[in-house]
Design a protein around this motif. Structure first.
Motif, short mmCIF file in Angstrom:
data_model
loop_
_atom_site.label_atom_id
_atom_site.label_comp_id
_atom_site.label_asym_id
_atom_site.label_seq_id
_atom_site.Cartn_x
_atom_site.Cartn_y
_atom_site.Cartn_z
N ASP A 1 -6.32 5.20 6.78
CA ASP A 1 -6.60 4.83 8.17
C ASP A 1 -8.10 4.82 8.44
N THR A 2 -8.81 5.80 7.87
CA THR A 2 -10.26 5.89 8.10
C THR A 2 -10.98 4.69 7.51
N LEU B 1 -12.73 -2.56 9.74
CA LEU B 1 -12.61 -3.41 10.94
C LEU B 1 -13.90 -3.37 11.75
N ARG B 2 -14.51 -2.15 11.88
CA ARG B 2 -15.77 -2.05 12.64
C ARG B 2 -16.88 -2.86 11.97
N GLN B 3 -16.98 -2.78 10.64
CA GLN B 3 -18.02 -3.53 9.95
C GLN B 3 -17.79 -5.04 10.07
N ARG B 4 -16.51 -5.44 10.05
CA ARG B 4 -16.22 -6.86 10.18
C ARG B 4 -16.57 -7.36 11.58
N THR B 5 -16.26 -6.53 12.62
CA THR B 5 -16.59 -6.92 13.99
C THR B 5 -18.10 -7.00 14.18
N ARG B 6 -18.82 -5.97 13.63
CA ARG B 6 -20.29 -5.97 13.74
C ARG B 6 -20.87 -7.21 13.05
N PHE C 1 -15.32 -3.48 0.18
CA PHE C 1 -14.41 -3.17 1.28
C PHE C 1 -15.02 -2.09 2.17
N ALA C 2 -15.14 -2.40 3.46
CA ALA C 2 -15.69 -1.50 4.49
C ALA C 2 -17.17 -1.21 4.31
N VAL C 3 -17.87 -2.02 3.55
CA VAL C 3 -19.31 -1.85 3.33
C VAL C 3 -20.06 -2.74 4.31
N ASP D 1 -5.47 -0.07 -0.03
CA ASP D 1 -4.63 0.82 -0.83
C ASP D 1 -5.33 1.27 -2.10
N PHE D 2 -6.27 0.50 -2.60
CA PHE D 2 -7.06 0.88 -3.78
C PHE D 2 -8.35 1.58 -3.37
N ALA D 3 -9.01 1.06 -2.32
CA ALA D 3 -10.32 1.60 -1.93
C ALA D 3 -10.23 3.03 -1.42
N ALA D 4 -9.15 3.37 -0.69
CA ALA D 4 -9.05 4.71 -0.09
C ALA D 4 -9.05 5.80 -1.15
#
Length: 996
Positions: free
Chosen positions: A186-187, A193-198, A38-40, A175-178
């Motif tokens: 939020d961060t 979202l930025r990594q998914r868009t990239r 997640f977010a990687v 909710d788990f990763a944060a």
């Protein structure tokens, strides 16, 4: 706790997932997968180090889940304990399954004892989690284990609801990763979202570059793949249909191979010819290779014994080998079970008779031994009460034994015939006081030859000898005279008849309790020149005989006249014949023709199962082409549920009509109406019966299945069908001449008879009856005095009635033999009116069918056309689905309860089943019906089977599931097919044994 603890580096895992394998394995796998990345960034692959320093994520997390991380440790708990000790967070997947899991509870206990509740995250996938006053409300909470979580949390913990997500978790993973990564939700969501868009833009750029290059290649590959797939499909179709033909060619000589060929055909492609052959596959006998000379069914039909040097016991339903027991290894001349309870098996083994107790078929034991003299035992027969047994040896000694205690048999005396016998048939009359014998004398050629060869050439007929059981030395007079010399005989299971086979004919005799024979009837034979030397009599009036050429003939003698119902061949693969000129010369006192000298095709044994559903034939030799060493003899087991339709998987007496849900069926057999439980349509169970006032000509179920209506000529009856009680008559009506059409002009002296021809229910309490004068009479179950209305229709003589789906209206499809098919509105029977007509031409209508929900209609006509419609708009619209055509007239039609398939029967006796689409009909099964069945028989679908109610008084059932039929064919399929046999029928195709 025992054993050593596996040592892991401190903080080896970011989180430990605890879950129930039985319920939550998919969501645990999804959470591990999504939480790791997640977010990687997509290009990061190295796992993140464990630090206490929070910050934005850059690398995948280390997440422990037992299925992916457990090594082959000698003990499970030490490895799990080590993983818990090296994890920073504990993720509990909560559900009723995990709450009940001993392992999950143990993991929670360790964590609370060593880490506390602060780093515990809860994900709920099922059940309920309810917070009460300072603790969970344990009366309502079933997703968490009360022990050890009771009283642990001071305030309501935060838990994440995954009950509607399961394997696609989406952004709920944040909710788990944060907390695990130590950043704000939020961060981490923003980073994700930025990594998914990239990643999306990177992917689009790569795709754009590759698309142009790949497009041309892909197009060519798709075309080539399609062409190859079409070619493979055409090849598979041709080979599968060819295997059906090969199966038919070898089913007489190698039935096991024939069964395997059909199973192999189904693997290639389920063509209509293949699915039809599979449905009729029960017509191919089962094949069992046995090192045995005799066989017998136990009296209850649950055990099949084959006897040679070894006794083998089988389950007849599955042919599973239950037990093996070595015997003395001598020559076995007879094997017979005693009468019910039938656990005692007598085996004529050498000069003795062994008595074997097979009460437990998995552990047979020797119960006793009848010790004979120096001559070979040829026959053994139990008395009807099972307390005595009669034996006969080659030296002509007939001996009676008391076996009330098999371990201590007592000889009751010997009656010497002073002759030597080649073979000896012996049977006690069931229910009578007579023992019947047919001893065939041993020939004495010059120069002398050994007894076994002499027995093989001793084939002359003999006399039937009847002995009084009360005085075995007393020979009773017999109606079977010298001119009726016989080769074989058999009593009916009830002892009331005897069948004999002699030089001239096969005859059926009536047998009195005292043994007297009278009123012989000659059974019809296809070829009088074929001599019958082997015969068996089964229950239900079934008789089977084997001719010299291996032809098996089956008769039904239960009716007023015997009927030859079937003939099939049992061709041996390596049968041998002895020619007359190969025999030594006879002495001057011998008188036997060359025709008698020629040795017949000689089965070793034959007989019916106790319920008559199977006929077994043991023949010498087997498949000469088999590459493996196999036992020398072949046991063929034929289905005789209905010998007119050998492929039937189930048979009901009379004409059957299925109930609205298919779980109950009613049959009408002469004046008896029977109700059956057909939840398993291949194993129907009779629930009850009721006597009808007269012969039943037609019957129908009410929509709720709680009432029946039946008719005979001018009379109509109604019966209640109460599952809690017996069927009973509730109403009886007479049809009246509402059109004043009787008597017919010029036939006034014949009077008037209004004959019913069709019956159905408009609703659960209203019956509609059509007759040959072209009128429909409406009756109500609560109005037993007469018809509510008699309505003339314009279709002429009625052939079929069926209700249509019409909302609150009561619409009736009315089909006439003249060709018209009309829709009538009987909402108000006193003011019934025609709503419309179905187009279809002038050809007579043979049959019509409406699905149980009234939404699909099919009509077949004499000109070979069948038309199928969907009913819409409350019965006001008829959408034409398909027109089917045949080379000859179509005589019967049926629809599945769902209306998705239609079956039609042609006058050429071919059943065709079509799958119905919105505007199409695709043939999926072609099944030839035996020529002895009437082409005007009726059809019905229920419970995944197709039923054919025939004019000879039965309803036969075929299983339509091709996969189930293929599995059934592999039971009794004989030696496995060899690669050489496969290469002969399907050269170039890879070989896979079809029944493995």
């Amino acid at each position: 706790m025992s054993g050593s603890v596996t040592v892991m580096p401190p903080w080896a895992y970011h989180a430990f997932i605890s879950y129930s394998h039985a319920r939550d394995l998919p969501v645990a796998a999804a959470l591990q997968r999504d939480l790791r990345r997640f977010a990687v960034p997509w290009f990061r692959h190295r796992t993140a180090p464990l630090t206490d320093r929070p910050g934005p994520p850059h690398r995948p997390l280390r997440i422990f889940r037992d299925v992916t991380d457990l090594s082959a440790a000698p003990e499970l708990w030490p490895t799990i304990e080590a993983a818990l000790a090296s994890a920073r967070w504990f993720v509990l997947i909560a559900s009723p399954g995990s709450a009940a899991s001993v392992w999950v509870r143990r993991e929670i206990e360790w964590w609370l004892a060593n880490r506390g509740p602060d780093r515990m995250l809860i994900a709920v996938t099922g059940g309920q989690v309810v917070w009460g006053d300072g603790d969970f409300d344990w009366a309502a909470t079933d997703a968490l284990p009360r022990e050890p979580l009771a009283g642990v949390f001071e305030h309501e913990p935060h838990w994440i609801d995954l009950r509607t997500l399961r394997e696609e978790l989406g952004d709920a993973v944040a909710d788990f990763a944060a907390p695990i990564r130590g950043v704000a939700k939020d961060t981490i969501v923003g980073d994700h979202l930025r990594q998914r868009t990239r990643a999306r833009w990177t992917l689009r750029g790569a795709v754009a570059l590759l698309t142009a290059a790949v497009l041309a290649t892909t197009t060519a590959a798709v075309i080539a793949t399609r062409q190859r797939a079409i070619a493979v499909d055409q090849r598979n179709t041709a080979v599968a249909n060819q295997l059906v033909g090969e199966s038919q060619a070898v089913q007489d000589s190698q039935p096991g191979l024939a069964r395997q060929l059909l199973a192999a055909a189904y693997r290639l492609k389920a063509t209509p010819q293949v699915t039809g052959a599979l449905a009729a596959g029960a017509a191919i006998p089962q094949e069992l290779r046995v090192a045995a000379d005799r066989f017998a069914f136990r009296a209850d039909g649950r055990v099949l014994a084959t006897v040679g040097a070894t006794l083998r016991l089988y389950d007849p339903a599955t042919l599973e080998l239950l037990a093996e027991k070595p015997l003395d290894g001598k020559q076995v001349s007879a094997a017979v079970f005693g009468p019910a309870p039938g656990h005692l098996l007598a085996v004529a083994d050498g000069t003795d008779v062994l008595l074997l107790d097979v009460r437990d078929p998995r552990a047979p034991i020797e119960a006793g031994r009848l010790v004979g003299g120096d001559e070979l035992m040829l026959a053994a027969a139990f008395t009807p009460d099972g307390k005595r047994i009669t034996t006969a040896d080659r030296g002509g000694n007939i001996q009676e034994w008391n076996i009330a205690d098999p371990a201590l048999p007592v000889s009751l005396g010997t009656m010497p015939f002073r002759k030597r016998f080649a073979r000896y048939q012996l049977q006690h009359q069931p229910g009578g006081k007579v023992a019947a014998m047919a001893p065939i004398l041993l020939r004495k050629p010059t120069p002398p030859i050994n007894d076994e060869l002499a027995a093989n050439i001793s084939v002359n007929p003999t006399l039937l000898v009847l002995l009084d059981e009360r005085d075995p030395s007393r020979v009773l007079p017999s109606a079977v005279k010298e001119t009726d010399a016989i080769y074989t005989f058999a009593y009916a299971p009830d002892g009331r008849h005897l069948v004999t086979a002699g030089r001239g004919a096969v005859r059926l005799w009536t047998a009195s309790a005292g043994g007297a024979l009278s009123a012989p009837v000659t059974l019809p034979v296809a070829d009088p020149a074929i001599r019958v030397r082997h015969i068996a009599y089964g229950p239900g009036g079934r008789i089977a005989a084997v001719g010299d050429d291996g032809t098996v003939s089956c008769w039904d003698v239960s009716g007023s006249q015997p009927v030859l119902t079937a003939q099939f061949r049992a061709t041996p693969a390596d049968g041998k014949y002895v020619l007359a000129d190969e025999l030594p010369n006879d002495g001057p006192d011998e008188d036997w023709s060359a025709a008698e000298v020629e040795s017949p095709w000689n089965p070793l044994d034959l007989g019916f199962s106790p319920d008559g559903s199977r006929f077994a034939l043991l023949t010498p030799g087997g498949n000469a082409e088999a590459e493996t060493v196999a036992p020398p003899n072949t046991l063929r087991i034929y289905s005789t549920l209905d010998t007119r339709q050998l492929g039937a998987r189930s048979v009901l007496p009379g004409r059957a009509v299925a109930g609205p849900d298919g779980t109950r069926t009613v049959t009408a057999d002469e004046k008896t109406i029977r109700l059956w439980d057909t939840t398993d349509p291949l194993n129907p169970r009779e629930l009850g019966s009721v006597a009808a006032p007269d012969t039943v000509q037609g019957v129908a179920f009410a929509p709720d299945g709680r009432s029946l209506a039946a008719y005979f000529e001018q009379e109509v009856w109604a019966f209640s069908v109460d599952p809690a009680g017996p069927m009973r008559e509730v109403a009886r009506w007479q049809l009246v001449d509402g059109q004043k059409s009787c008597p017919m002009p010029g036939y006034e002296k014949l009077g008037c008879l209004i004959q019913a021809s069709a019956v159905t229910f408009l609703d659960r309490g209203t019956v509609a009856v059509g007759d040959l004068t072209g009128q429909v009479s409406i009756f109500a179950l609560d109005h037993p005095d007469g018809a509510l209305a008699t309505v003339p229709v314009t279709v002429g003589s009625l052939s079929h009635l069926a209700p249509l789906a019409a909302g609150n209206s009561r619409l009736l499809l009315v089909a006439g033999q003249g060709g018209l098919v009309e829709i009538w509105d009987f909402t108000d029977p006193a003011h019934a009116g025609e709503r419309g007509r179905l187009p279809g031409g002038d050809s007579p209508t043979w049959d019509a069918a409406v699905s149980p929900d009234g939404r699909t209609v099919a009509v077949v006509r004499r000109d070979g056309t069948a038309t199928v419609w969907r009913v819409t708009g409350g019965g006001t619209n008829m959408h034409r689905i398909a027109d089917l055509t045949d080379t000859g007239s179509l005589t019967a039609v049926a629809l599945t309860p769902a209306g998705d398939r239609v079956a039609v029967l042609g006058r050429d006796r071919t059943l065709a089943v079509y799958r119905l689409g919105d505007d199409t009909a695709t043939v999926e099964l072609l099944l030839p019906v035996d020529a002895s069945a009437e082409a005007t028989a009726s059809l019905s679908f229920a419970g995944g089977v197709l039923s054919l109610a025939t004019a000879h008084g039965t309803t036969v059932v075929w299983q339509l599931n091709p996969a189930a039929n293929a599995r059934a064919l592999c039971v009794g399929a004989g030696p496995p097919m060899t690669a050489t046999q496969w290469a002969r029928v399907a050269p170039g195709l890879p070989f896979h044994p079809p029944c493995t």
